[in-house]
Design a protein around this motif. Structure first.
Motif, mmCIF file in Angstrom:
data_model
loop_
_atom_site.group_PDB
_atom_site.id
_atom_site.type_symbol
_atom_site.label_atom_id
_atom_site.label_comp_id
_atom_site.label_asym_id
_atom_site.label_seq_id
_atom_site.Cartn_x
_atom_site.Cartn_y
_atom_site.Cartn_z
ATOM 1 N N CYS A 128 6.136 5.225 7.200
ATOM 2 C CA CYS A 128 6.206 4.692 5.835
ATOM 3 C C CYS A 128 7.323 5.358 5.041
ATOM 4 O O CYS A 128 7.367 6.574 4.921
ATOM 5 C CB CYS A 128 4.877 4.923 5.129
ATOM 6 S SG CYS A 128 4.922 4.504 3.384
ATOM 7 N N PRO A 129 8.247 4.567 4.496
ATOM 8 C CA PRO A 129 9.339 5.164 3.732
ATOM 9 C C PRO A 129 8.841 5.873 2.472
ATOM 10 O O PRO A 129 9.455 6.847 2.040
ATOM 11 C CB PRO A 129 10.219 3.965 3.362
ATOM 12 C CG PRO A 129 9.356 2.763 3.533
ATOM 13 C CD PRO A 129 8.353 3.113 4.582
ATOM 14 N N LEU A 148 2.554 7.533 -2.301
ATOM 15 C CA LEU A 148 1.793 6.725 -1.346
ATOM 16 C C LEU A 148 1.885 7.211 0.096
ATOM 17 O O LEU A 148 2.947 7.609 0.560
ATOM 18 C CB LEU A 148 2.312 5.280 -1.402
ATOM 19 C CG LEU A 148 1.797 4.314 -0.337
ATOM 20 C CD1 LEU A 148 0.329 3.990 -0.589
ATOM 21 C CD2 LEU A 148 2.617 3.041 -0.325
ATOM 22 N N PRO A 169 0.241 5.217 3.554
ATOM 23 C CA PRO A 169 -0.663 4.128 3.937
ATOM 24 C C PRO A 169 -1.925 4.656 4.607
ATOM 25 O O PRO A 169 -3.000 4.089 4.447
ATOM 26 C CB PRO A 169 0.174 3.279 4.885
ATOM 27 C CG PRO A 169 1.386 4.064 5.217
ATOM 28 C CD PRO A 169 1.568 5.086 4.155
ATOM 29 N N CYS A 216 5.103 1.357 -2.863
ATOM 30 C CA CYS A 216 5.272 0.608 -1.620
ATOM 31 C C CYS A 216 6.503 -0.288 -1.673
ATOM 32 O O CYS A 216 6.738 -0.963 -2.657
ATOM 33 C CB CYS A 216 4.022 -0.230 -1.363
ATOM 34 S SG CYS A 216 4.167 -1.307 0.055
ATOM 35 N N THR A 217 7.278 -0.281 -0.610
ATOM 36 C CA THR A 217 8.461 -1.134 -0.554
ATOM 37 C C THR A 217 8.177 -2.428 0.200
ATOM 38 O O THR A 217 9.088 -3.196 0.457
ATOM 39 C CB THR A 217 9.626 -0.420 0.156
ATOM 40 O OG1 THR A 217 9.293 -0.304 1.542
ATOM 41 C CG2 THR A 217 9.874 0.952 -0.403
ATOM 42 N N SER A 218 6.932 -2.634 0.570
ATOM 43 C CA SER A 218 6.510 -3.816 1.333
ATOM 44 C C SER A 218 7.305 -3.959 2.632
ATOM 45 O O SER A 218 7.579 -5.059 3.069
ATOM 46 C CB SER A 218 6.626 -5.100 0.500
ATOM 47 O OG SER A 218 7.956 -5.550 0.420
ATOM 48 N N CYS A 219 7.642 -2.814 3.237
ATOM 49 C CA CYS A 219 8.535 -2.871 4.401
ATOM 50 C C CYS A 219 7.806 -3.320 5.664
ATOM 51 O O CYS A 219 8.436 -3.624 6.667
ATOM 52 C CB CYS A 219 9.171 -1.512 4.633
ATOM 53 S SG CYS A 219 8.033 -0.307 5.318
ATOM 54 N N LEU A 220 6.473 -3.288 5.620
ATOM 55 C CA LEU A 220 5.667 -3.793 6.730
ATOM 56 C C LEU A 220 5.612 -2.847 7.931
ATOM 57 O O LEU A 220 5.038 -3.186 8.961
ATOM 58 C CB LEU A 220 6.180 -5.179 7.175
ATOM 59 C CG LEU A 220 5.168 -6.121 7.816
ATOM 60 C CD1 LEU A 220 4.041 -6.434 6.853
ATOM 61 C CD2 LEU A 220 5.831 -7.414 8.253
ATOM 62 N N ALA A 221 6.189 -1.678 7.800
ATOM 63 C CA ALA A 221 6.191 -0.762 8.940
ATOM 64 C C ALA A 221 4.773 -0.359 9.310
ATOM 65 O O ALA A 221 4.429 -0.253 10.492
ATOM 66 C CB ALA A 221 7.023 0.474 8.614
ATOM 67 N N CYS A 222 3.945 -0.150 8.291
ATOM 68 C CA CYS A 222 2.582 0.309 8.577
ATOM 69 C C CYS A 222 1.804 -0.765 9.334
ATOM 70 O O CYS A 222 1.136 -0.472 10.324
ATOM 71 C CB CYS A 222 1.876 0.673 7.275
ATOM 72 S SG CYS A 222 2.003 -0.575 5.995
ATOM 73 N N ILE A 268 -2.556 -3.509 -0.528
ATOM 74 C CA ILE A 268 -1.708 -3.017 -1.615
ATOM 75 C C ILE A 268 -1.324 -4.174 -2.537
ATOM 76 O O ILE A 268 -1.393 -4.075 -3.755
ATOM 77 C CB ILE A 268 -0.441 -2.341 -1.036
ATOM 78 C CG1 ILE A 268 -0.836 -1.073 -0.269
ATOM 79 C CG2 ILE A 268 0.563 -2.028 -2.131
ATOM 80 C CD1 ILE A 268 0.311 -0.387 0.449
HETATM 81 S S1 SF4 Z 1 4.658 -1.556 3.626
HETATM 82 FE FE1 SF4 Z 1 3.483 0.139 4.494
HETATM 83 S S2 SF4 Z 1 5.003 1.462 5.423
HETATM 84 FE FE2 SF4 Z 1 6.101 0.104 4.059
HETATM 85 S S3 SF4 Z 1 6.204 1.229 2.119
HETATM 86 FE FE3 SF4 Z 1 4.376 -0.046 2.001
HETATM 87 S S4 SF4 Z 1 2.760 1.299 2.725
HETATM 88 FE FE4 SF4 Z 1 4.656 2.248 3.372
#
Ligand code: SF4
Ligand SMILES: Cc1cc2nc3c(=O)[nH]c(=O)nc-3n(C[C@H](O)[C@H](O)[C@H](O)COP(=O)(O)OP(=O)(O)OC[C@H]3O[C@@H](n4cnc5c(N)ncnc54)[C@H](O)[C@@H]3O)c2cc1C
Ligand code: SF4
Lengths: 702, 257, 324
Positions: free
Chosen positions: A319-320, A328, A330, A374-380, A394
Motif C-alpha cells: 500500500c502506497p 492508512l 489496509p 487511500c489512492t485507490s491504487c487497488l494494490a491491496c 474504503i
Molecule cells: S487501494 Fe489499497 S493499497 Fe492502494 S492506497 Fe488504498 S488501501 Fe492502500
C-alpha cells in the motif's frame, strides 16, 4: 484424538491405549464441552454477521467455485508473492488437512463403527499401513511448515508482520494480535509434536515391527530407546502425554472461532465470493448517504470476510499510503473493522451500546484520515491471498463522509470545480482545447464531422501545462501516423471517475451523463484516450457506451503498439538509453493493459528494465483516488512518487522513467525535484519517445 | 431564533469576462453566475448558529440566472425557506438589487421581524450599493461588517469578531436584532452532495416575491473595459540598486511600505 | 463655490493610516479642479496632534470624544452623517480598508446618497465627477458618473502616492461637536491580537515566499528580514517545506494553503501550477528568479531576473531607506 484401530488385528493398534476409565470419560466430557463451545462461538459469529446488510453479492458464484477451490488447494495466492511463506503455508495446509482427515477417519472407525459394528472397522492391514504413513507424512510437513513460520516470526521478523500501536482507533491492540499470532503457531505445533511423541511412546511400549511406516514415530521411538526410555516407562508416560495432547487439541479447536485461525473457514468463503474482476465501484446501498455509515451497513458477507484476514501484511507493504507513512494501512483497516465488529455488534447477547450511541463508522470507528489517505491504487485488493477487498469498504465509507459533508476544503473545491466547470482544475471550460492552437494542423471537431478515432483527452492532459506538452506530442504522432482523429472540444468533461472515488456518486452520474450526451452527438468508430482514468471510466463505468453496439475503447499505448507493429509509424531513430516503465494503476491493475506499452518500447528499440515492483505489483504514484487534489498530510515519510522514482533510479543504467498517464508525469517530475534525482533520471511519456523515434514530421504509409 | 440570510449571484471571474456591445456592461454570452462567496459564508454561519441554538434560516435572493440552483442548494444545506425577489434585470453594480431586495423584505410573509440578518460584507460587483448597511439603516438595526466569527448569547446578545489590519480582530457585542456583514464563517461552507441537492429540488419550493426595482440608478456606467494587464510580468531590469528602488516605488504606490 | 470635498481621515490605535494621505492627495486634486475646499474629517479621542499633520487639507474638522476613540462603523457613520447634513459636503472620500469599510456602506445609506465603490481615481468633469473603478475582482475597469451629489466614494488604497498627500503646512483646525450616540447597538469590547508563534499565512497581508532557489535554510534570514520590514510573514513552496526549512503550515499551494495577500513576493520559486493555484489571487505579485523564462513570471505583475541572494539584501536596504 489419536489414530488407532481395533486391537486384535496384528496390524493395528488400540485406541486409548492403557488409559484408565475415568480419563476416558473425562476425555469425552472435555471433548463435548469443547464442541459445545465451538458451536456456541460459531453461532455467536453468525449472529453477528447477520446484523449486517443483506446483499446478493454475498452469494458465491458456483461457476467460479472450481477455480476458487483450485486456488485454495494449490495455495497459489499465498505462494505468489513470497515463496518462503507460501511453501510454509502449503506444508501446514496439507499437513493440517491430512491430520484432519486422519482424525475424522479414526473418529468414524473408533467412535461410530466400533460401537455399532465392531467387525466393520477398517483401521487394519494394508489400509492401516498406508494410513499410518500418510498421517506421519502430514504431521511431518505440518511441523516443518510451522517451524519455518516460527523461524520467520522469531528470527527473520519481516516488517510486514509487525502491527504497530496506533492511537487513533479503539480496540486494535498489537499486544493481543501478537499474542494470538504466537498462540496459533504454538497450539498447532503442540498438537503436531504431541502426536508424534505419543506415537513414539506407543511404538516404544508395544514395539510392533510393521510400525516402520510411521516413520517419524519410528525414528522418534528409536531415539527414545537410545536415551533410555524403557517400554514400561513409555507405557506410563503415554497416559500423561495423551491427556496433554488431547487437551492441546481441544484448545486448538476452541481457539479457532475466536482468532485468526478462523481464516481456515472464512477464507474459503472469502475466495469463493471474490469478484471475478476487481476494482469495480461498489454500488450505492440503501442507507442515508448511500455508503457505509455504521458497522451494520457492511454486508453480512463482508462482516464474515473481515475475519478471513490472516494478517500476512502483504497489503500493508504494497500500500502506497502505509509505505509512505500516511495514516492508512489496509491491513489495520481490516483488523480495526474486525475487532470493532466483535465489540460493537450484538453477538448472542445484545451489544453494550445501543444503536443510538453507536459510534459513526466513517470518522469514528475508522478515522477519516485513514480513508482520505487511500489512492485507490487497488494494490491491496490485488495482493490479498484471501481475496479480501479493502478498497470497496474504503469507498463506501468515503461516500458516507461526503454525504455528511465531511470533506476537506480542498476536496470541496475540487468537487465544486467539477460541478461548475466540468474539470477538476477550476479552469474555464472554454479553454479546454486551447492547446490545439499550438499545432501546425487542425484537429477535427468530432461533434461536427465524423472521425475514426474519438480522442478523449482528459482534464490534466488538457489543462496542465506540463501534461499539455505530451498532449501536443500525442497529437503530432497521431497526425504523423495518418490517424483520422478528432476531439470533443469544450463538450468533453471530467469523466467523474475520480470524484466517484472521493465518494460523490451524484456528481459522477452528472459527469457521465454529460459526457455520454456529448459522445452521442459525435460520430466515431473507436475511442482513444491518453488518460488511464478516462480509460477506466469509458471502459468500465459508462455502461451504456459499451452496451450500445460496444464501441472499442483504446489506450494510446494500444494504438501506438498497433501503429508501430504494422509499420504505419516507422522508426528512423531507434531510442538510445535504457528505460524503465511505470504501470499506471488504472491502466495496469484496473485495465489489465500491461503488454501494449512494453510492446511499444520494444518496437522503439529501447532496452527495458523492469522495476522490482512492476505490472500487477506496480507501485502507485500517489495521485489516484482524488489524492492529487488533497492537502499534504503531516508526518509523511516519503511520498509514493518519491519512493517510485528512487526505485527507478536504483536500476543500473536506466536514465528514463517512461510513463503513460498525465498525472504520473506531473507526480514524478515533482518527485524528481524533491528527491534530487533530476540529474539521474528523466520522466517522459511514452508518446514523447515515439515522437523522437519517428522523427518530427515523418509520415509513413502502411 | 430567526435568521435571515441575504445572498446574490455575481459573475464568475474564472470565465473570461467580456464587454457587451454597448461598451458599458458585461456581455452575457459566456457569463456564468455564481453565488457571492461571502454570502455563502454568511449562509454557513447562519446554519452553524441554527445547529447551535435551534431556530429557522430564511434565504432571500434577487432573481438571476442559476439562482434557483443556489437556492435549492441552500435548502439542501439546511435552510428552512428560500425566497426569490423577481422583477430585476441585473446589470453591473448592485444598487438596483440592493434597493429592490431591501424594499421587498417587508412583503415576504411572516419574515419580519427577525433576530439576525446575515449577508456577505462585500461582493465583487458592489460598485454602487452594499446591501447589509442599507438594510440595517432601513430597518433601524445596528450593523457590523468584515465579521469572521459570530455567536448569540442568551438574552439576545450577539458577540462577533471583526477583522482589523494585521491579523488583529475586534471583539464586539451586538444588540439583537442586528445586521452582520460576514467575511468568513467559523468554518468553510459545508459540502452538499449532488444527491441531496436533487432531493431538495424535488421536495423543496422556492417562494417568489415581486420586487419593484427603482427607476433611475444613482450611478451611470459610461464605459467598461478590461484593464490593461500584461500577459507576463513587467520585468524590471538594470543595476540591483535601480531595481530595488523601482520595487520600493511600486510597493509605496500601493500603500505597502 | 461648490460644497467642500471631504476626506475621512482614518485613525487607528493612535495613528493615522497612510491611506489617509493618499486620499488627501486625491481629494486635493478634485477640490482644486472644481474650485472647492478640501476638508479632512477626523474622529477620535485626543487627536488634535494628528489633525495638525493633515496639512494638505484646507481645513481639518475634528471631533474629539472618548466615544470616537476606536473606529466603530456604527458610531462613526452616525456622527459623520449628522455632520455632513449640517455642513453639506458634495464629495466624501472614504478609504476602503478594514478599519473604514463599514463606513463605505453605512454613510451613503444614512445620508441617502449614491455610493461609488472600488474607486481608483476620480476626476472632475464639467460640473460633475467621473470615477474610475475596478470591479469584478479587478477583471474590469469602469468609468462611472454619479447622477447626483453629494456622493460617497470608496477609494482603494494606492489611488495616489501617500507622499503627495503630506504637507508641512499647518492646516486650519476646527473642533466640531459631532453627536456621539449614547447607544447604537454595537460595542467594541477590545482587540484580540494575532497569536504569536503560530502564524496563519492566510491572514497575512504581505507574504515573502521562498522556494528551492533559496538554496538553504541558512538564507532564510534574508526572507525573514524582508518580511518583517514589510509587516508580513514568510511562506514557502512545497520543496522548501519538504526540506524542513519551514513548517508545513507555511506551505502555499494546492496541497498547502490558498493565500490572497496584498503583496506576494516569490523568491526562487519556479511557478509550478500547484504552487500558482495557491497564490494567483494575490493583489500584487513580485517574483525574483534567475531564470527569465520561469513560469512564475506568467502570473507575477513584476519580475526581477536576478539572483535572490544578491538582490534581496539590496532590496532590504532600500526598504529601510524608504522607511526612514
Ligand atoms: S487501494 Fe489499497 S493499497 Fe492502494 S492506497 Fe488504498 S488501501 Fe492502500
Ligand atoms: C499533487 C501535487 C501537489 C503539489 N502541491 C504543491 C503545493 O501545495 N505547493 C507547492 O509549492 N508545490 C506543490 N507541488 C510541487 C510543484 O509541482 C513544484 O514541484 C514546486 O512548487 C516547485 O517548487 P520550487 O518552485 O520551490 O522549486 P523549483 O521548481 O525547483 O524552482 C526553483 C526556482 O528557483 C530558481 N532559482 C534557483 N536559484 C536561484 C537564485 N539564486 N535566485 C533566484 N532564483 C533562483 C530557479 O530558476 C527555479 O525556477 C505539488 C506537486 C504535486 C504533484
Ligand atoms: S487483508 Fe489480506 S493481505 Fe492484508 S493482511 Fe489480511 S490477509 Fe494479508
Amino acid at each position: 484424538m489419536i489414530w488407532a484401530a481395533e486391537a486384535g488385528d496384528p496390524v493395528s493398534r488400540p485406541v486409548f491405549y492403557s488409559l484408565p476409565l475415568w480419563l476416558t470419560i473425562t476425555f469425552y466430557v472435555v471433548a463435548v464441552a469443547t464442541l459445545v463451545w465451538f458451536f456456541y462461538a460459531v453461532a455467536r459469529k453468525i449472529r453477528r454477521y447477520r446484523s449486517g446488510r443483506q446483499d446478493p453479492a454475498d452469494r458465491p458464484a458456483w461457476r467460479r467455485l472450481p477455480g476458487a477451490l483450485l486456488g485454495v488447494f494449490t495455495n497459489r495466492n499465498v505462494l505468489r508473492d513470497n515463496w518462503y511463506a507460501g511453501l510454509a503455508h502449503l506444508a501446514v495446509f496439507w499437513g493440517f488437512v491430512g491430520l484432519f482427515v486422519a482424525t475424522i477417519l479414526v473418529l468414524v472407525d473408533n467412535d461410530i463403527l466400533h460401537p455399532l459394528l465392531p467387525s466393520w472397522t477398517f483401521m487394519k492391514g494394508d489400509f492401516y499401513l498406508v494410513f499410518s504413513w500418510l498421517a506421519d507424512f502430514s504431521g511431518a510437513i505440518l511441523v516443518v511448515g510451522l517451524a519455518m513460520f516460527v523461524f520467520r516470526r522469531a528470527v527473520l521478523r519481516p516488517r510486514q508482520l509487525r502491527v504497530e500501536e496506533r492511537d487513533d482507533v479503539a480496540f486494535l491492540k498489537p499486544r493481543v494480535v501478537r499474542w494470538e499470532d504466537w498462540a496459533f503457531l504454538v497450539l498447532l505445533l503442540t498438537a503436531g509434536l504431541g502426536g508424534f511423541f505419543l506415537e513414539a511412546l506407543r511404538i516404544r511400549a508395544t514395539n510392533p515391527s510393521f510400525e516402520g511406516v510411521s516413520f517419524v514415530g519410528w525414528l522418534l521411538s528409536g531415539w527414545l530407546g537410545d536415551t533410555g526410555v524403557t517400554a514400561s516407562g513409555a507405557d506410563t508416560t503415554f497416559g500423561y502425554l495423551w491427556v496433554f495432547h488431547a487437551l492441546s487439541a481441544m484448545a486448538l479447536i476452541a481457539f479457532i472461532p475466536t482468532s485468526k485461525a478462523w481464516h481456515m473457514l472464512a477464507g474459503w468463503y472469502s475466495l469463493a465470493v471474490k469478484p471475478a474482476r476487481i476494482g469495480d465501484m461498489p454500488p450505492a446501498v440503501p442507507t442515508a448517504g448511500g455508503g457505509y455509515g455504521r458497522l451494520e451497513d457492511l454486508s453480512r458477507g463482508e462482516l464474515a470476510i473481515l475475519e478471513a484476514c490472516i494478517r500476512c501484511g502483504r497489503c500493508h507493504v504494497e500500500c502506497p499510503a502505509a509505505e509512505g507513512g500516511f495514516p492508512l494501512s489496509p491491513r489495520d483497516l481490516i483488523l480495526a473493522l474486525q475487532v470493532s465488529a466483535r465489540r460493537l455488534l450484538p453477538g448472542l447477547r445484545p451489544a453494550p451500546g445501543t444503536t443510538a450511541t453507536a459510534p459513526a463508522l466513517a470518522g469514528e470507528v475508522i478515522p477519516a484520515s485513514w480513508l482520505w489517505s487511500c489512492t485507490s491504487c487497488l494494490a491491496c485488493d490485488e495482493v490479498c491471498p484471501l481475496g479480501i477487498q479493502h478498497l470497496p469498504l474504503i469507498l463506501q465509507m468515503r461516500r458516507d463522509l461526503v454525504a455528511r459533508g465531511e470533506v476537506s476544503d480542498r476536496i470541496q473545491d475540487t468537487l465544486t470545480n467539477v460541478m461548475r466547470y466540468g474539470n477538476s482544475l477550476g479552469q474555464s471550460p472554454r479553454n479546454r482545447a486551447r492547446w490545439v492552437k499550438e499545432l501546425p494542423f487542425e484537429v477535427k471537431d468530432a461533434r461536427k464531422e465524423p472521425v475514426e478515432y474519438l480522442w478523449f483527452v482528459g482534464d490534466y492532459a488538457s489543462f496542465d501545462p506540463r501534461a499539455q506538452a505530451v498532449t501536443l506530442a500525442a497529437a503530432r504522432v497521431f497526425h504523423a501516423a495518418g490517424l483520422d482523429f478528432g476531439i470533443l472540444y469544450e463538450a468533453e468533461q471530467n469523466t467523474g471517475t475520480d470524484v466517484r472515488r472521493i465518494g460523490e456518486e451524484g456528481l459522477f452520474e452528472m459527469q457521465r451523463d454529460k459526457n455520454l450526451q456529448a459522445l452521442a452527438k459525435a460520430q466515431f468508430r473507436k475511442i482513444l484516450t491518453t488518460d488511464p482514468h478516462s480509460y477506466h471510466a469509458l471502459t468500465r463505468e459508462y455502461g451504456s457506451l459499451n452496451g450500445n453496439g460496444g464501441v472499442p475503447v483504446l489506450h494510446h499505448t494500444e494504438v501506438l503498439a498497433g501503429l508501430l507493429e504494422s509499420g504505419r509509424l516507422c522508426i528512423v531513430a531507434p531510442l538510445r538509453g535504457d528505460v524503465t516503465y511505470h504501470d499506471p494503476c488504472y491502466l495496469g491493475r484496473y485495465g489489465r493493459v500491461f503488454d501494449a506499452p512494453r510492446r511499444v518500447l520494444t518496437a522503439l528499440g529501447a532496452p527495458l528494465h523492469e522495476m522490482p515492483r512492476n505490472r500487477e505489483r506496480a507501485f502507485c504514484c500517489g495521485a489516484g483516488g482524488g489524492r492529487i487534489w488533497m492537502e499534504d498530510v503531516p508526518g509523511v515519510k516519503e511520498r509514493p512518487a518519491e519512493s517510485r522514482v528512487r526505485e527507478a533510479a536504483g536500476l543500473k543504467g536506466v536514465g528514463t522513467l517512461v510513463v503513460a498517464c498525465p498525472k504520473d508525469l506531473v507526480m514524478f517530475r515533482d518527485a524528481l525535484k524533491t528527491t534530487g534525482l533530476e540529474e539521474v533520471l528523466a520522466v517522459r511519456d511514452i508518446v514523447e519517445l515515439v515522437e523522437d523515434a519517428i522523427g518530427a514530421t515523418q509520415r509513413s504509409e502502411a | 431564533m430567526k435568521t435571515l440570510v441575504l445572498l446574490k449571484m455575481v459573475p464568475d471571474v474564472v470565465e473570461e469576462l467580456e464587454v457587451a456591445g454597448d461598451g458599458a456592461s458585461l456581455s452575457r454570452d459566456f457569463l456564468r453566475l455564481i453565488i457571492n462567496e461571502r454570502d455563502e459564508n454568511a449562509l454557513e454561519q447562519a446554519l452553524i448558529l441554527k445547529e447551535r441554538h435551534q431556530g429557522t434560516v430564511t434565504v432571500v435572493a434577487p432573481d438571476a440566472p442559476e439562482v434557483d440552483d443556489v437556492l435549492y442548494t441552500a435548502l439542501a444545506r439546511g435552510a428552512d425557506r428560500v425566497v426569490k425577489v423577481t422583477g430585476l434585470e441585473e446589470g453591473v453594480g448592485s444598487a438596483e438589487a440592493t434597493v429592490t431586495v431591501a424594499a421587498a423584505l417587508s412583503s415576504v410573509a411572516g419574515l419580519l421581524p427577525v433576530d439576525l440578518i446575515l449577508t456577505g460584507c462585500q461582493a465583487i460587483d458592489d460598485l454602487d450599493g452594499l446591501v447589509g448597511p442599507l438594510v440595517a439603516h432601513q430597518l433601524g438595526l445596528p450593523y457590523v461588517g468584515i465579521v469572521t466569527g459570530l455567536d448569540v448569547h442568551p438574552g439576545g446578545m450577539g458577540r462577533c469578531l471583526r477583522e482589523y489590519p494585521g491579523g488583529v480582530r475586534g471583539s464586539f457585542e451586538l444588540d439583537l436584532p442586528a445586521v452582520v456583514g460576514i467575511q468568513g464563517a467559523e468554518k468553510p461552507p459545508r459540502y452538499v452532495p449532488i444527491a441531496k441537492v436533487r432531493a431538495a429540488m424535488t421536495s423543496g419550493t422556492i417562494e417568489t416575491v415581486a420586487g419593484s426595482p427603482p427607476g433611475a440608478l444613482p450611478l451611470r456606467v459610461v464605459e467598461m473595459k478590461k484593464p490593461e494587464v500584461a500577459e507576463r510580468a513587467e520585468m524590471i531590469a538594470g543595476g540591483l540598486d535601480d531595481i530595488a528602488s523601482r520595487v520600493c516605488e511600486i510597493l509605496a504606490g500601493r500603500g505597502l511600505l | 463655490m461648490p460644497g467642500a470635498v471631504w476626506v475621512i481621515a482614518e485613525q487607528w490605535r493612535g495613528g493615522l493610516s497612510e491611506v489617509t494621505y493618499e486620499l488627501l492627495a486625491l481629494g486635493r486634486q478634485i477640490a482644486d479642479d472644481r474650485g472647492a475646499a478640501l476638508e479632512a474629517v477626523l474622529l477620535g479621542s485626543g487627536v488634535v496632534g494628528l489633525a495638525e499633520s493633515l496639512g494638505l487639507a484646507d481645513r481639518v474638522l475634528y471631533a474629539d470624544s472618548p466615544a470616537f476613540a476606536e473606529p466603530v462603523g456604527e458610531v462613526g457613520s452616525r456622527a459623520l452623517a449628522a455632520l455632513a447634513t449640517e455642513r453639506k459636503p458634495t464629495v466624501v472620500l472614504v478609504p476602503i480598508t478594514n478599519v473604514s469599510w463599514d463606513l463605505v456602506g453605512l454613510l451613503p445609506a444614512r445620508l441617502g446618497v449614491p455610493l461609488v465603490n472600488f474607486c481608483m481615481d476620480v476626476a472632475a468633469v464639467g460640473d460633475g465627477l467621473e470615477a474610475r473603478c475596478l470591479v469584478f475582482g479587478g477583471k474590469m475597469e469602469v468609468r462611472a458618473v454619479p447622477e447626483s451629489e453629494p456622493v460617497v466614494i470608496g477609494v482603494l488604497p494606492g489611488a495616489r502616492r501617500a507622499d503627495a498627500g503630506r504637507s508641512t503646512k499647518r492646516p486650519e483646525v476646527e473642533p466640531v461637536a459631532a453627536p456621539a450616540p449614547e447607544t447604537c447597538g454595537v460595542r467594541l469590547l477590545g482587540y484580540e491580537e494575532p497569536e504569536a508563534g503560530d502564524i496563519d499565512i492566510t491572514q497575512q497581508e504581505v507574504l515573502v515566499s521562498v522556494g528551492r532557489g533559496l538554496q538553504g535554510q541558512a538564507n532564510l534570514d534574508l526572507a525573514e528580514e524582508l518580511a518583517e520590514l514589510l509587516g508580513g510573514a514568510v511562506s514557502a513552496s512545497r520543496p522548501a517545506v519538504d526540506m524542513g526549512w519551514l513548517p508545513m503550515t507555511r506551505q502555499v499551494g494546492k496541497s498547502g494553503m490558498l493565500v490572497k495577500p496584498k503583496l506576494y513576493i516569490a523568491l526562487g520559486i519556479s511557478g509550478a501550477p500547484e504552487h500558482v493555484e495557491g497564490m494567483k489571487d494575490a493583489a500584487l505579485i513580485v517574483a525574483v528568479n534567475t531564470d527569465p523564462g520561469a513560469p512564475i513570471f506568467n502570473v507575477a505583475h513584476y519580475g526581477v531576473a536576478e539572483d535572490l541572494l544578491e538582490f534581496v539584501p539590496v532590496l532590504i536596504d532600500k526598504v529601510k531607506e524608504h522607511k526612514s
